[in-house]
Design a protein around this motif. Sequence first.
Motif, PDB file in Angstrom:
ATOM      1  N   ARG A   1       2.542  26.819   8.864  1.00 11.63           N
ATOM      2  CA  ARG A   1       3.478  26.737   7.747  1.00 11.63           C
ATOM      3  C   ARG A   1       4.071  28.121   7.496  1.00 11.63           C
ATOM      4  O   ARG A   1       3.353  29.119   7.460  1.00 11.63           O
ATOM      5  CB  ARG A   1       2.727  26.245   6.512  1.00 11.63           C
ATOM      6  N   ARG A   2       5.377  28.182   7.293  1.00 12.45           N
ATOM      7  CA  ARG A   2       6.022  29.468   7.036  1.00 12.45           C
ATOM      8  C   ARG A   2       5.879  29.882   5.571  1.00 12.45           C
ATOM      9  O   ARG A   2       5.379  30.961   5.265  1.00 12.45           O
ATOM     10  CB  ARG A   2       7.509  29.402   7.411  1.00 12.45           C
ATOM     11  N   SER A   3       6.326  29.025   4.663  1.00 12.36           N
ATOM     12  CA  SER A   3       6.246  29.324   3.226  1.00 12.36           C
ATOM     13  C   SER A   3       5.300  28.333   2.562  1.00 12.36           C
ATOM     14  O   SER A   3       5.480  27.125   2.689  1.00 12.36           O
ATOM     15  CB  SER A   3       7.634  29.217   2.576  1.00 12.36           C
ATOM     16  N   VAL A   4       4.313  28.846   1.845  1.00 14.00           N
ATOM     17  CA  VAL A   4       3.332  27.970   1.208  1.00 14.00           C
ATOM     18  C   VAL A   4       3.838  27.386  -0.102  1.00 14.00           C
ATOM     19  O   VAL A   4       3.236  26.468  -0.654  1.00 14.00           O
ATOM     20  CB  VAL A   4       1.995  28.704   0.959  1.00 14.00           C
ATOM     21  N   VAL A   5       4.960  27.905  -0.612  1.00 14.03           N
ATOM     22  CA  VAL A   5       5.451  27.420  -1.897  1.00 14.03           C
ATOM     23  C   VAL A   5       6.529  26.355  -1.751  1.00 14.03           C
ATOM     24  O   VAL A   5       6.962  25.770  -2.743  1.00 14.03           O
ATOM     25  CB  VAL A   5       5.996  28.583  -2.767  1.00 14.03           C
ATOM     26  N   LEU A   6       6.979  26.099  -0.519  1.00 11.94           N
ATOM     27  CA  LEU A   6       7.951  25.046  -0.284  1.00 11.94           C
ATOM     28  C   LEU A   6       7.222  23.774   0.106  1.00 11.94           C
ATOM     29  O   LEU A   6       6.527  23.735   1.122  1.00 11.94           O
ATOM     30  CB  LEU A   6       8.928  25.456   0.823  1.00 11.94           C
ATOM     31  N   ALA A   7       7.365  22.748  -0.707  1.00 17.67           N
ATOM     32  CA  ALA A   7       6.610  21.515  -0.511  1.00 17.67           C
ATOM     33  C   ALA A   7       7.341  20.469   0.315  1.00 17.67           C
ATOM     34  O   ALA A   7       6.818  19.395   0.551  1.00 17.67           O
ATOM     35  CB  ALA A   7       6.229  20.918  -1.868  1.00 17.67           C
TER      36      ALA A   7
ATOM     37  N   VAL B   1      12.197  32.535   3.312  1.00 19.37           N
ATOM     38  CA  VAL B   1      12.701  31.828   4.487  1.00 19.37           C
ATOM     39  C   VAL B   1      14.084  31.270   4.193  1.00 19.37           C
ATOM     40  O   VAL B   1      14.509  31.182   3.036  1.00 19.37           O
ATOM     41  CB  VAL B   1      11.749  30.678   4.895  1.00 19.37           C
ATOM     42  N   ALA B   2      14.784  30.893   5.245  1.00 18.10           N
ATOM     43  CA  ALA B   2      16.111  30.314   5.071  1.00 18.10           C
ATOM     44  C   ALA B   2      15.996  29.007   4.296  1.00 18.10           C
ATOM     45  O   ALA B   2      15.002  28.286   4.414  1.00 18.10           O
ATOM     46  CB  ALA B   2      16.746  30.056   6.433  1.00 18.10           C
ATOM     47  N   PRO B   3      16.978  28.676   3.467  1.00 19.87           N
ATOM     48  CA  PRO B   3      16.916  27.422   2.714  1.00 19.87           C
ATOM     49  C   PRO B   3      16.730  26.225   3.642  1.00 19.87           C
ATOM     50  O   PRO B   3      17.314  26.161   4.728  1.00 19.87           O
ATOM     51  CB  PRO B   3      18.283  27.370   2.016  1.00 19.87           C
ATOM     52  N   LEU B   4      15.909  25.273   3.219  1.00 19.01           N
ATOM     53  CA  LEU B   4      15.686  24.057   3.993  1.00 19.01           C
ATOM     54  C   LEU B   4      16.836  23.096   3.727  1.00 19.01           C
ATOM     55  O   LEU B   4      17.207  22.857   2.580  1.00 19.01           O
ATOM     56  CB  LEU B   4      14.360  23.413   3.595  1.00 19.01           C
ATOM     57  N   ILE B   5      17.410  22.546   4.790  1.00 16.80           N
ATOM     58  CA  ILE B   5      18.553  21.651   4.671  1.00 16.80           C
ATOM     59  C   ILE B   5      18.114  20.240   5.030  1.00 16.80           C
ATOM     60  O   ILE B   5      17.700  19.976   6.160  1.00 16.80           O
ATOM     61  CB  ILE B   5      19.704  22.094   5.594  1.00 16.80           C
TER      62      ILE B   5
ATOM     63  N   SER C   1      27.712  16.288   2.458  1.00 15.45           N
ATOM     64  CA  SER C   1      26.763  16.749   1.433  1.00 15.45           C
ATOM     65  C   SER C   1      25.372  16.924   2.028  1.00 15.45           C
ATOM     66  O   SER C   1      25.056  16.362   3.075  1.00 15.45           O
ATOM     67  CB  SER C   1      26.711  15.755   0.266  1.00 15.45           C
ATOM     68  N   ALA C   2      24.548  17.724   1.356  1.00 13.13           N
ATOM     69  CA  ALA C   2      23.181  17.982   1.812  1.00 13.13           C
ATOM     70  C   ALA C   2      22.361  18.510   0.646  1.00 13.13           C
ATOM     71  O   ALA C   2      22.908  18.978  -0.355  1.00 13.13           O
ATOM     72  CB  ALA C   2      23.173  18.986   2.952  1.00 13.13           C
ATOM     73  N   ASN C   3      21.062  18.420   0.787  1.00 16.46           N
ATOM     74  CA  ASN C   3      20.135  19.001  -0.176  1.00 16.46           C
ATOM     75  C   ASN C   3      19.626  20.327   0.372  1.00 16.46           C
ATOM     76  O   ASN C   3      19.157  20.385   1.525  1.00 16.46           O
ATOM     77  CB  ASN C   3      18.956  18.066  -0.431  1.00 16.46           C
ATOM     78  N   LEU C   4      19.694  21.383  -0.419  1.00 17.36           N
ATOM     79  CA  LEU C   4      19.169  22.683  -0.020  1.00 17.36           C
ATOM     80  C   LEU C   4      18.007  23.062  -0.930  1.00 17.36           C
ATOM     81  O   LEU C   4      18.117  22.962  -2.154  1.00 17.36           O
ATOM     82  CB  LEU C   4      20.261  23.758  -0.089  1.00 17.36           C
ATOM     83  N   THR C   5      16.906  23.485  -0.319  1.00 15.82           N
ATOM     84  CA  THR C   5      15.720  23.878  -1.076  1.00 15.82           C
ATOM     85  C   THR C   5      15.335  25.299  -0.689  1.00 15.82           C
ATOM     86  O   THR C   5      15.210  25.612   0.500  1.00 15.82           O
ATOM     87  CB  THR C   5      14.535  22.929  -0.780  1.00 15.82           C
ATOM     88  N   ASP C   6      15.132  26.149  -1.690  1.00 12.65           N
ATOM     89  CA  ASP C   6      14.799  27.538  -1.415  1.00 12.65           C
ATOM     90  C   ASP C   6      13.665  27.974  -2.336  1.00 12.65           C
ATOM     91  O   ASP C   6      13.611  27.611  -3.506  1.00 12.65           O
ATOM     92  CB  ASP C   6      16.024  28.426  -1.650  1.00 12.65           C
TER      93      ASP C   6
END
Length: 218
Positions: free
Chosen positions: A152-158, A186-190, A209-214
Amino acid sequence: AAPVINEIMYRPGTGYPENTALEFIEIHNPDTAAVELSGWALTKGADFTFPAGTTLAAGGYLVVASNPTALKAGNAAAASATVLGPWKSGARLANNGETVTLSRPGDTAGTWTEVDSISYANEGDWAVRTRDSLGGWSWVTAADTGGSSLERRSVVLAKNTGQNWGASASAGGTPGAANSLRATNVAPLITGVKHSPAIPKSSEPITISANLTDELGV
């Protein structure tokens, strides 16, 4: 914060058949307080219930292995790690992907409440599309062919997506220690990319459209 599934070794080694006794799942506690794991369980992907008195320290790592003795003997990085197991007889991780779920006991006896769940794969967001020797295209990842683990790269991104995961930098992974790919930015998740209308005419405007999570909340 809550414990997360942090690393998955689903295909140890590079030969066939692989030694499934070296498979493991690592749990990490990113919080600043210890977490009591007594009675928690890996309810999918592996079959294991944490024994009474199991505590995961703040910032700590806990490895759950298919065969703890074999893992400590066959993986140098795991020799000094806290390793629990074994999994229920016959349990193993699929090479082409499956779901791994960490659960705690639910409010009703006999039920579970999901804490974290990862559906990994060896293609799509979990791999790289590469030209193969036959002139076609194949999905390639060192976690499937090179003996590396999934980290896992980022532990705070679920978000349950391979964009936040990658093959460990070294064979055998990093059981019981910080991931080689760990990052705080990390780069935003798309996810959820789509366009409208679904089948546009040449004269129609198209909306994408897309969802971006950062993790930084931007």
